[in-house]
Design a protein around this motif. Structure first.
Motif, short mmCIF file in Angstrom:
data_model
loop_
_atom_site.label_atom_id
_atom_site.label_comp_id
_atom_site.label_asym_id
_atom_site.label_seq_id
_atom_site.Cartn_x
_atom_site.Cartn_y
_atom_site.Cartn_z
N CYS A 25 0.83 -1.21 0.00
CA CYS A 25 0.00 0.00 0.00
C CYS A 25 0.86 1.26 0.00
O CYS A 25 0.55 2.25 -0.68
CB CYS A 25 -0.94 0.00 1.20
SG CYS A 25 -2.19 -1.31 1.16
N ARG A 26 1.96 1.20 0.76
CA ARG A 26 2.84 2.38 0.80
C ARG A 26 3.45 2.66 -0.57
O ARG A 26 3.45 3.79 -1.06
CB ARG A 26 3.94 2.17 1.83
CG ARG A 26 4.85 3.38 2.03
CD ARG A 26 6.05 3.04 2.90
NE ARG A 26 6.91 2.07 2.25
CZ ARG A 26 7.80 2.39 1.31
NH1 ARG A 26 7.91 3.64 0.91
NH2 ARG A 26 8.56 1.46 0.76
N LEU A 27 3.94 1.59 -1.20
CA LEU A 27 4.54 1.78 -2.52
C LEU A 27 3.50 2.19 -3.55
O LEU A 27 3.78 2.99 -4.45
CB LEU A 27 5.23 0.49 -2.96
CG LEU A 27 6.59 0.19 -2.32
CD1 LEU A 27 7.08 -1.18 -2.72
CD2 LEU A 27 7.60 1.25 -2.69
N ALA A 28 2.29 1.65 -3.44
CA ALA A 28 1.23 2.04 -4.38
C ALA A 28 0.91 3.53 -4.24
O ALA A 28 0.71 4.22 -5.23
CB ALA A 28 -0.02 1.21 -4.13
N GLY A 29 0.88 4.04 -3.00
CA GLY A 29 0.66 5.47 -2.80
C GLY A 29 1.78 6.30 -3.38
O GLY A 29 1.56 7.37 -3.97
N THR A 30 3.02 5.81 -3.23
CA THR A 30 4.17 6.53 -3.80
C THR A 30 4.07 6.59 -5.33
O THR A 30 4.32 7.63 -5.95
CB THR A 30 5.48 5.85 -3.38
OG1 THR A 30 5.56 5.82 -1.96
CG2 THR A 30 6.68 6.60 -3.94
N VAL A 31 3.71 5.47 -5.93
CA VAL A 31 3.56 5.44 -7.39
C VAL A 31 2.48 6.40 -7.85
O VAL A 31 2.64 7.14 -8.83
CB VAL A 31 3.25 4.00 -7.85
CG1 VAL A 31 2.86 3.98 -9.32
CG2 VAL A 31 4.45 3.10 -7.62
N HIS A 32 1.37 6.41 -7.11
CA HIS A 32 0.27 7.31 -7.50
C HIS A 32 0.69 8.77 -7.44
O HIS A 32 0.45 9.54 -8.38
CB HIS A 32 -0.92 7.06 -6.58
CG HIS A 32 -2.07 7.99 -6.82
ND1 HIS A 32 -2.23 9.17 -6.10
CD2 HIS A 32 -3.10 7.96 -7.70
CE1 HIS A 32 -3.30 9.79 -6.53
NE2 HIS A 32 -3.86 9.08 -7.49
N SER A 33 1.32 9.18 -6.35
CA SER A 33 1.73 10.58 -6.22
C SER A 33 2.81 10.95 -7.24
O SER A 33 2.81 12.05 -7.78
CB SER A 33 2.23 10.85 -4.80
OG SER A 33 3.34 10.03 -4.50
N THR A 34 3.72 9.99 -7.52
CA THR A 34 4.77 10.27 -8.50
C THR A 34 4.19 10.41 -9.90
O THR A 34 4.57 11.30 -10.65
CB THR A 34 5.82 9.15 -8.47
OG1 THR A 34 6.28 8.96 -7.14
CG2 THR A 34 7.01 9.51 -9.35
N LEU A 35 3.27 9.53 -10.26
CA LEU A 35 2.63 9.64 -11.57
C LEU A 35 1.84 10.93 -11.70
O LEU A 35 1.81 11.56 -12.76
CB LEU A 35 1.71 8.44 -11.80
CG LEU A 35 2.39 7.12 -12.17
CD1 LEU A 35 1.36 6.01 -12.26
CD2 LEU A 35 3.14 7.26 -13.49
N ARG A 36 1.20 11.34 -10.61
CA ARG A 36 0.44 12.58 -10.65
C ARG A 36 1.37 13.78 -10.84
O ARG A 36 1.07 14.70 -11.59
CB ARG A 36 -0.35 12.73 -9.35
CG ARG A 36 -1.29 13.92 -9.34
CD ARG A 36 -2.16 13.90 -8.10
NE ARG A 36 -3.13 14.98 -8.12
CZ ARG A 36 -4.05 15.17 -7.19
NH1 ARG A 36 -4.13 14.33 -6.17
NH2 ARG A 36 -4.90 16.18 -7.25
N SER A 37 2.52 13.74 -10.17
CA SER A 37 3.49 14.82 -10.34
C SER A 37 4.03 14.84 -11.76
O SER A 37 4.19 15.91 -12.36
CB SER A 37 4.63 14.64 -9.33
OG SER A 37 5.66 15.58 -9.54
#
Length: 809
Positions: free
Chosen positions: A314-326
């Protein structure tokens, strides 16, 4: 000053006739004569010829110079000047300059500079006016000329490096920047864009990090699959003997203790066995599917490992989401910059202002370009630089902060009204929302003075006003307008940093005033006691109810809820008429809760004032200090103070807001600035980021009461809603509906009838010693009004049509 004197700075003057020179002395004196002529003529300073990436920042220079005035007090007068980063500001004295009492502000980079060495004069032509300056000594003249040259080069280089989005602004300062850039070589413009491409580099870095994180997610997913197979496989070992069970159990125990260490050593000795780990660090390596879990994966042994892996996943999935959004935001910004730069290079009409400023973007594009790209600080610069060299402002001129024009803006997206939604009763009927009112505003003259002259200094809530002064919306609906930009609350509810959550909450609080900018010409209808309003917007993810809970004093309460937040407030206003203006002082506290974090926010509204009530163009301003308090069950977390600046003479700082977010110890974490009717920015120039921008106004909105698209939809009564709403809902109110349709006479008649009915109901209550009890709100312990939670349940079962509803109109 004569016409010749005004033109003189831009054209060399003819030197006076010289006496007759004999041939013997002519050659001897020729050098000195040419030098004198050169010093007695005007010399123009050249513009920027080449782009310098790391140009040295010039030193600040300040001191006294003589400045020429034409009227009043014609002649040379001492003024204190400050030259910093290519901007020249001046005041009457150094003390006035420090206090912000500026007389003028000049952008040296956008001005034509000329100088005359003999008379030690410097002229700066800003197109709007010409500033005549003079030094008393030769050393002082040389010092100022040298620094002005350096600052001018620095400023022009800075303008060339500015983001192309600033070229789309429509104020005179931006026009001068476009004019300056249109004279530069195309190769220089291309070089400027290439040196200002940090966004694409950041995007590449984000995508690289995202790829690595995705590979880690893949490994975690395979670990979780192994775990699932381990605990879900059939118990075939029951068929084995007791000895084999012990041997198996012993082997498992041995492996759980030593396998990790052995596997680690094996990975160091055998690169093939650790290909998956290498692939995480080196994304270009090819990942191969392992033959068995023991070859490269650490097989989990207990449910504790499963819980740990799920948390990591879940932590890595959140990181991927925020990075893709950026990365997506960076790509959208870069796309806009590329488009604007290509326009600047290939089409000169953009630079001279002949091409429409509105950019047409495909409706399929997710990243939209705002229609209004004007930055508020450019307007401030224009108003100050407009002070003529010959006509100075008075000593009490207000100060306008010197904000750099090179602010970088990350375009923020706002939610415009979505045309379709599904009704709450489960039907699949799509609702097409209207895009304009049934009728334009009917202009009929009203003698306001005859109504207001006997009420100066009094509360106007008890004064009956003609319907011509109203707009076809209710105060309860005005409260609903404050949640137009509810996407800011959704963003805050998904932001883990508590101080950044406060930034979005502050932006939401400021955005509530945006709709009032074009609405100074009319007032909303006063709600009748017991009147209600409902707004169910599944496209925006909220449902809103409001009720008039008190008549004297008038109190309106509202409650808005979503899966991400709960918002409620009760507001009453005190209106006071001061002859030329009307002041509106709101009372009450606004509350907001984010259940995902257990956060609670509270703030109070600022004072509003409508000017030119009796004559002239009406305009509205908001001023005061808004204090937003953030608390949790463990105590205070952060605090935000937003100041709505009061307009000074000349409206130099009209509609400006400033704010700062501090932690529980008072340390400043974030700073905010902007305009409540345009946008709000996070940070400080030139690296500010747009947090919120107002939605574009509909076409011909001036003819339709200045309504936004969201306001146009509020009083619309769809056929599917009539059977679901209580008869006390504002949309059934006849006088408001008639005004919306353009029938002023009928609206006035119905308004008087409704007011008579309300007075009659109040008289009956007083005669029977009874008080009104609100249907959907109740008093809390802190004396505020909160929802009793019955509205939506009663709406569903048994339905308002089966309940006894008072007749209000």
């Amino acid at each position: 000053m004569s016409t010749e004197d005004q033109i003189a700075p831009l054209s060399p003057k003819t030197s006076p006739a010289t006496p007759t020179i004999t041939p013997f002395t002519q050659r001897k004196e020729s050098n000195s004569s040419s030098e004198d002529n050169r010093q007695d003529s005007w010399e123009l300073v050249e513009d920027l010829q080449g782009l310098t990436e790391n140009i040295q920042k010039p030193e600040k220079l300040e001191g006294l110079l003589l400045k020429k005035r034409k009227w009043p007090m014609k002649g040379w007068h001492k003024r204190y000047f400050l030259l910093e980063r290519g901007i020249l500001t001046y005041a009457k004295t150094g003390t006035d300059l420090k206090k912000g009492r500026l007389r003028g502000r000049i952008d040296v980079g956008l001005s034509v500079m000329a100088m005359k060495k003999k008379s030690m004069c410097i002229d700066l032509d800003t197109e709007d006016s010409i500033y005549h300056l003079k030094a008393k000594t030769r050393d002082l003249f040389e010092q100022w000329v040298t620094q002005l040259r350096h600052h001018r080069t620095f400023r022009q280089n800075e303008i060339t490096m500015e983001p192309p989005e600033l070229l789309l602004q429509s104020d005179p300062t931006a026009n001068r920047r476009r004019s300056f850039l249109s004279k530069l070589p195309l190769a220089l413009l291309k070089n400027s864009w290439c040196q200002n491409s940090q966004d694409i580099e950041k995007c590449c870095k984000d995508l690289s990090e995202c790829e690595s994180a995705l590979l880690e997610l893949n490994l975690l997913l395979k670990n979780m699959e192994v775990l699932h197979r381990t605990f879900s496989a059939p118990a075939i070992n029951l068929l084995q003997t007791e000895g084999s069970k012990k041997e198996k159990r012993g082997h498992k125990k041995w492996r759980s203790k030593n396998y990790s260490k052995e596997n680690k050593n094996t990975q160091q000795q055998n690169p093939d066995a650790s290909s998956s780990r290498l692939h995480v660090s080196h994304p270009n390596l090819i990942y191969s599917e392992p033959v068995s879990p023991d070859s490269c994966l650490d097989s989990p042994d207990s449910p504790t490992d499963a819980s740990r892996m799920q948390e990591e996943f879940c932590r890595l999935a959140g990181t991927v989401h925020s990075t893709l959004r950026s990365a997506y935001t960076s790509l959208c910004t870069e796309r806009d910059r590329v488009r604007n730069t290509l326009d600047c290079i290939s089409e000169k009409e953009v630079l001279v202002g002949s091409r429409p400023l509105r950019q047409q973007v495909s409706s399929e594009s997710r990243g939209s370009i705002p229609e209004s790209l004007s930055e508020f600080f450019d307007a401030k610069e224009y108003l100050l630089s407009g002070s003529s060299s010959e006509n100075e402002a008075s000593d009490d001129d207000s100060y306008v902060s010197d904000v750099s024009d090179s602010t970088s803006v990350e375009f923020c997206r706002n939610e415009n009204g979505v045309a379709k939604e599904i009704l709450s009763n489960g039907s699949n009927c799509a609702v097409m929302r209207r895009d304009r009112l049934p009728s334009t505003r009917m202009n009929e003259s009203v003698n306001l003075w005859s109504i207001l002259r006997s009420n100066i200094g009094k509360d106007l809530s008890k004064v009956a006003m003609p319907v011509q002064l109203n707009e076809p919306l209710n105060t309860l609906q005005r409260l609903c307008e404050e949640v137009e930009y509810c996407h800011l609350l959704d963003t805050a509810a998904n932001t883990h940093d508590p101080h950044m959550r406060m930034v979005y909450i502050a932006a939401f609080a400021v955005s509530a005033y945006a709709c009032s900018f074009t609405r100074a010409g009319g007032k909303p209808f006063n709600p009748i006691l017991g009147e209600t309003y409902e707004c169910l917007r599944q496209d925006k993810g909220f449902r809103f109810i409001a009720e008039q809970v008190s008549h004297h004093p008038p109190v309106s309460a509202c409650h808005c809820e979503s899966k991400n937040y709960t918002f409620w407030q009760d507001v009453r206003w005190k209106n006071k008429f001061w002859g030329k203006s009307m002041e509106i002082v709101p009372m009450g506290v606004t509350h907001l809760e984010l259940p995902g974090f257990g956060d609670r926010y509270e703030w109070s509204k600022v004072t509003s004032c409508i000017h030119n009530i009796l004559s002239g163009q009406r305009w509205i301003e908001h001023y005061g200090e808004m204090s937003i308090k953030h608390s949790t069950t463990t105590g205070d977390v952060s605090h935000c103070k937003v100041t709505f600046l009061k307009s000074r003479s000349g409206a130099l700082n009209a509609n400006e807001v400033e704010g700062m977010v501090t932690d529980s110890n008072g340390r400043v974490i974030h700073s905010l600035f902007g305009k409540w009717n345009e946008a709000l920015y996070l940070g400080k120039p030139p690296s500010a980021t747009c947090i919120w921008r107002a939605n574009p106004m509909p076409e011909d909105h001036e003819q339709y009461y200045g309504f936004t698209q969201f306001a146009i939809e509020l009083n619309e009564l769809e056929e599917g809603l009539k059977a679901l709403l209580p008869l006390t809902d504002t949309r059934f109110r006849p006088d408001q509906r008639l005004l919306e349709e353009g029938d002023i006479a009928g609206a006035e008649e119905q308004k008087e009838r409704i007011e008579v009915l309300q007075r009659e109901r109040r008289r009956v209550l007083q005669e029977n010693n009874m008080t009104h009890s609100p249907r959907f709100f109740k008093r809390a312990e802190d004396d505020s009004w909160v929802s009793n939670g019955t509205y939506w349940d009663l709406r569903k079962d048994p339905g308002f049509s089966k309940l006894e509803i008072p007749v209000l109109w």
